[in-house]
Design a protein around this motif. Structure first.
Motif, PDB file in Angstrom:
ATOM      1  N   PRO A 102      35.463  31.534  21.303  1.00  0.00           N
ATOM      2  CA  PRO A 102      35.007  30.683  22.410  1.00  0.00           C
ATOM      3  C   PRO A 102      33.553  30.975  22.745  1.00  0.00           C
ATOM      4  CG  PRO A 102      36.327  32.496  23.270  1.00  0.00           C
ATOM      5  CD  PRO A 102      36.366  32.621  21.763  1.00  0.00           C
TER       6      PRO A 102
ATOM      7  N   ASN B  70      29.770  29.288  24.844  1.00  0.00           N
ATOM      8  CA  ASN B  70      29.142  28.266  25.690  1.00  0.00           C
ATOM      9  C   ASN B  70      28.376  27.313  24.765  1.00  0.00           C
ATOM     10  OD1 ASN B  70      29.585  29.408  28.498  1.00  0.00           O
ATOM     11  ND2 ASN B  70      28.572  31.131  27.520  1.00  0.00           N
TER      12      ASN B  70
ATOM     13  N   LEU C 101      24.594  26.834  24.864  1.00  0.00           N
ATOM     14  CA  LEU C 101      23.696  27.888  24.366  1.00  0.00           C
ATOM     15  C   LEU C 101      23.791  28.046  22.850  1.00  0.00           C
ATOM     16  CD1 LEU C 101      23.910  30.709  27.075  1.00  0.00           C
ATOM     17  CD2 LEU C 101      22.255  28.863  26.832  1.00  0.00           C
TER      18      LEU C 101
ATOM     19  N   GLU D 128      36.630  35.483  32.277  1.00  0.00           N
ATOM     20  CA  GLU D 128      35.501  35.887  33.125  1.00  0.00           C
ATOM     21  C   GLU D 128      34.337  34.902  33.097  1.00  0.00           C
ATOM     22  OE1 GLU D 128      35.407  40.770  33.080  1.00  0.00           O
ATOM     23  OE2 GLU D 128      33.995  39.630  31.874  1.00  0.00           O
TER      24      GLU D 128
ATOM     25  N   THR E  57      21.334  33.669  23.988  1.00  0.00           N
ATOM     26  CA  THR E  57      21.801  33.656  25.372  1.00  0.00           C
ATOM     27  C   THR E  57      20.677  33.866  26.373  1.00  0.00           C
ATOM     28  OG1 THR E  57      22.405  35.992  25.160  1.00  0.00           O
ATOM     29  CG2 THR E  57      24.144  34.380  24.807  1.00  0.00           C
TER      30      THR E  57
ATOM     31  N   ALA F 211      27.529  40.971  30.510  1.00  0.00           N
ATOM     32  CA  ALA F 211      27.920  39.610  30.907  1.00  0.00           C
ATOM     33  C   ALA F 211      29.429  39.423  30.820  1.00  0.00           C
ATOM     34  CB  ALA F 211      27.167  38.580  30.070  1.00  0.00           C
ATOM     35  N   ASN F 212      29.876  38.405  30.094  1.00  0.00           N
ATOM     36  CA  ASN F 212      31.304  38.124  29.976  1.00  0.00           C
ATOM     37  C   ASN F 212      31.642  37.841  28.523  1.00  0.00           C
ATOM     38  OD1 ASN F 212      30.960  35.190  29.404  1.00  0.00           O
ATOM     39  ND2 ASN F 212      30.067  35.237  31.447  1.00  0.00           N
ATOM     40  N   SER F 213      32.939  37.690  28.252  1.00  0.00           N
ATOM     41  CA  SER F 213      33.384  37.603  26.864  1.00  0.00           C
ATOM     42  C   SER F 213      32.788  36.400  26.132  1.00  0.00           C
ATOM     43  CB  SER F 213      34.918  37.554  26.803  1.00  0.00           C
ATOM     44  OG  SER F 213      35.356  37.658  25.477  1.00  0.00           O
ATOM     45  N   LEU F 214      32.610  35.286  26.829  1.00  0.00           N
ATOM     46  CA  LEU F 214      32.005  34.110  26.180  1.00  0.00           C
ATOM     47  C   LEU F 214      30.606  34.445  25.679  1.00  0.00           C
ATOM     48  CD1 LEU F 214      32.821  31.112  28.556  1.00  0.00           C
ATOM     49  CD2 LEU F 214      33.724  31.516  26.265  1.00  0.00           C
ATOM     50  N   LEU F 215      29.819  35.073  26.542  1.00  0.00           N
ATOM     51  CA  LEU F 215      28.446  35.403  26.154  1.00  0.00           C
ATOM     52  C   LEU F 215      28.427  36.523  25.123  1.00  0.00           C
ATOM     53  CD1 LEU F 215      26.722  35.084  29.623  1.00  0.00           C
ATOM     54  CD2 LEU F 215      26.311  33.646  27.633  1.00  0.00           C
ATOM     55  N   ARG F 216      29.382  37.445  25.211  1.00  0.00           N
ATOM     56  CA  ARG F 216      29.430  38.536  24.224  1.00  0.00           C
ATOM     57  C   ARG F 216      29.774  38.036  22.827  1.00  0.00           C
ATOM     58  NH1 ARG F 216      31.790  41.395  28.678  1.00  0.00           N
ATOM     59  NH2 ARG F 216      33.925  41.100  27.937  1.00  0.00           N
ATOM     60  N   ASN F 217      30.370  36.841  22.739  1.00  0.00           N
ATOM     61  CA  ASN F 217      30.606  36.252  21.422  1.00  0.00           C
ATOM     62  C   ASN F 217      29.319  35.755  20.775  1.00  0.00           C
ATOM     63  OD1 ASN F 217      33.342  36.615  20.966  1.00  0.00           O
ATOM     64  ND2 ASN F 217      33.923  34.789  22.132  1.00  0.00           N
TER      65      ASN F 217
ATOM     66  N   HIS G  69      31.378  40.494  38.904  1.00  0.00           N
ATOM     67  CA  HIS G  69      31.989  40.892  37.651  1.00  0.00           C
ATOM     68  C   HIS G  69      31.836  39.772  36.619  1.00  0.00           C
ATOM     69  CE1 HIS G  69      34.388  43.752  35.483  1.00  0.00           C
ATOM     70  NE2 HIS G  69      35.126  42.764  35.000  1.00  0.00           N
ATOM     71  N   GLY G  70      31.252  40.107  35.497  1.00  0.00           N
ATOM     72  CA  GLY G  70      31.168  39.141  34.411  1.00  0.00           C
ATOM     73  C   GLY G  70      29.911  38.299  34.401  1.00  0.00           C
ATOM     74  N   HIS G  71      29.042  38.435  35.394  1.00  0.00           N
ATOM     75  CA  HIS G  71      27.927  37.485  35.438  1.00  0.00           C
ATOM     76  C   HIS G  71      26.601  38.093  35.842  1.00  0.00           C
ATOM     77  CE1 HIS G  71      30.059  33.695  34.770  1.00  0.00           C
ATOM     78  NE2 HIS G  71      31.084  34.338  35.287  1.00  0.00           N
TER      79      HIS G  71
ATOM     80  N   ARG H 134      36.449  51.702  27.519  1.00  0.00           N
ATOM     81  CA  ARG H 134      36.202  50.621  28.457  1.00  0.00           C
ATOM     82  C   ARG H 134      35.002  50.967  29.330  1.00  0.00           C
ATOM     83  NH1 ARG H 134      37.558  46.581  26.658  1.00  0.00           N
ATOM     84  NH2 ARG H 134      37.626  45.594  28.691  1.00  0.00           N
TER      85      ARG H 134
END
Lengths: 156, 292
Positions: A58, A60, A63, A132, B30, B97-103, B183-185, B280
């Motif tokens: 998944p 964004n 971006l 998140e 990003t 950041a969060n999991s979406l951005l970490r991808n 958290h996350g942002h 973690r």
């Protein structure tokens, strides 16, 4: 602006599209292919409304440059009911009242789908972490998490 | 908007960089795509470097861990080669950041962006990281302690492409602690990384308390001497921090949290609670009271 051809698969259907060099994946999906289920919220990677699954992950789509996606496989919210019937996640979101205005929902469902694809029975905390990056400004998150837990088969 | 370049070899990339104006490198995008859209930066070309094979390798040798510039934070977290001895790196990857951005977000992108609050920077500093940059003139290795020169500034030349980050093999105990508003942002309001090697070498690094991340190298401190030197270490960290007040936190809050995190790391090393296998991020609750 120069345009270039790009070949990719969206929801298991192949496309060859001419895209401007500066187009994002989001713009490719919405403007060139006409799949407007994916929404643009912030346009800066903050809200997750534009979430799609790119090569299994998944992301964004605001971006991601469209030209990065040559040969890619993309899944959008339109792929959830490709056979004409709502998917398990879509039904669960309805059953749990997990949306109101619905603008964040396509992104929510794609993040949830990507999680369930790799982790069919996620814990509450795993769901929270996976979600998140997806913001909702009207429903709140408990109903959304409950919907995903229901599909994940977690018994409360 | 700039043109889009997508070389598949380093040689092609060098040729494309020659005389084509200012080029910005796209890894995860990003930061880059947000800044371009805002008009905060401009350039003639954007070069997607992810199709260059040299940037896609991750290698664990007898001497080093090498992480290619195309590797994302989530890929690093999933890589068995990046073991618990690199706990600060793993925890910083998970805290970004969060999991979406970490991808999408990459380790090297975070380093090159050189934000004082970048999550990966303190973690890389305590693990003695360096980057290998290449241009048509050849390759050079730059220790990260010599890499950052200011807010979003580094020593790279405009035609240098970072190929990978390199860490020496190590054994020890470490962590990365981050304070953030949401958290996350959020970038760090303040962050502290610590690594205590099995040979007794202690390094601490702080983020978001100066124009660059700060590394404090305390040299070898035998474990038996840590309790007696606790106050000295904490005061040295506090004295080095020169934070400002901005939208994320006040100067005073950053100083207090930087001190608190430093105390936690040193106390964790002394009482043994800071272990090897912490995978973690050790983020603390956002509403925690300041008790300094």
């Amino acid at each position: 602006m120069n345009t270039r051809p790009i070949h990719l698969t969206v929801n298991n259907q192949g496309y060859e599209v001419l895209v401007p060099e500066d187009a994002t994946l989001l713009e490719l999906l919405r403007e060139e292919i006409g799949l407007t289920g994916t929404k643009e919220g912030c346009g800066a990677g903050e809200c997750g409304a534009c979430t799609v699954i790119l090569n299994g992950k998944p992301v964004n789509s605001c971006l991601v440059m469209a030209l990065e996606c040559e040969g890619a496989s993309v899944r959008t919210i339109e792929g959830e009911n490709a056979d004409g019937e709502l998917s398990d996640l879509q039904k669960a979101f309805i059953e749990h009242n997990a949306f109101q205005c619905g603008f964040c929902t396509p992104g929510m469902i794609m993040s949830a789908r990507a999680l369930l694809d790799t982790n069919p029975d996620p814990t509450h905390d795993e769901i929270k972490e996976a979600m998140e990056g997806n913001l909702c400004r009207c429903t709140g998150y408990e109903a959304i998490i409950a919907a995903i837990e229901a599909v994940g088969g977690i018994q409360k | 908007m700039p043109g889009f370049l997508q070389p598949t070899t380093l040689e092609e990339a060098f040729a494309l960089l020659d005389g084509k104006g200012e080029t910005r490198f796209l890894a995860g995008g990003t930061d880059l795509l947000v800044l371009l859209r805002l008009g905060a930066i401009s350039c003639d070309n954007v070069m997607d470097v992810k199709r260059i094979p040299e940037l896609s390798t991750l290698r664990l040798t007898d001497e080093t861990l090498e992480i290619g510039a195309a590797w994302t934070c989530n890929q690093i977290l999933a890589a068995p080669e990046v073991g618990s001895e690199y706990a600060p790196l793993r925890q910083a990857s998970a805290a970004l950041a969060n999991s979406l951005l970490r991808n999408r977000a990459t380790l090297v992108g975070n380093i090159c962006n050189a934000s004082p609050g970048g999550d990966m920077l303190p973690a890389c500093l305590v693990l003695e990281g360096s980057v290998v940059a290449a241009s048509s003139r050849g390759e050079r290795t730059i220790a990260l302690k010599d890499f950052f020169t200011g807010v979003k500034k580094n020593v790279l030349k405009p035609d240098e492409i970072v190929l990978r980050t390199v860490f020496p093999r190590t054994q020890g105990r470490g962590t990365y602690l981050k304070k953030k508003r949401i958290h996350g942002h959020d970038l760090a309001q303040v962050s502290v990384a610590g690594f205590y090697a099995d040979d007794g070498h202690l390094r601490l690094a702080l983020g978001a308390v100066a124009i660059t991340p700060l590394l404090l190298d305390f040299g070898v401190i035998p474990a038996a001497e840590l309790p007696a030197r606790r106050t000295e270490i904490i005061e040295a960290v506090a004295a080095a921090a020169k934070p400002i007040t901005d939208v994320r936190a006040s100067r005073e809050y950053r100083l207090a949290m930087g001190r608190l995190f430093t105390e936690r790391i040193i106390d964790g090393l002394i009482d043994g609670s800071l272990g090897l296998a912490e995978d973690r991020p050790c983020t603390t609750p956002a509403r925690e009271a300041v008790t300094a």
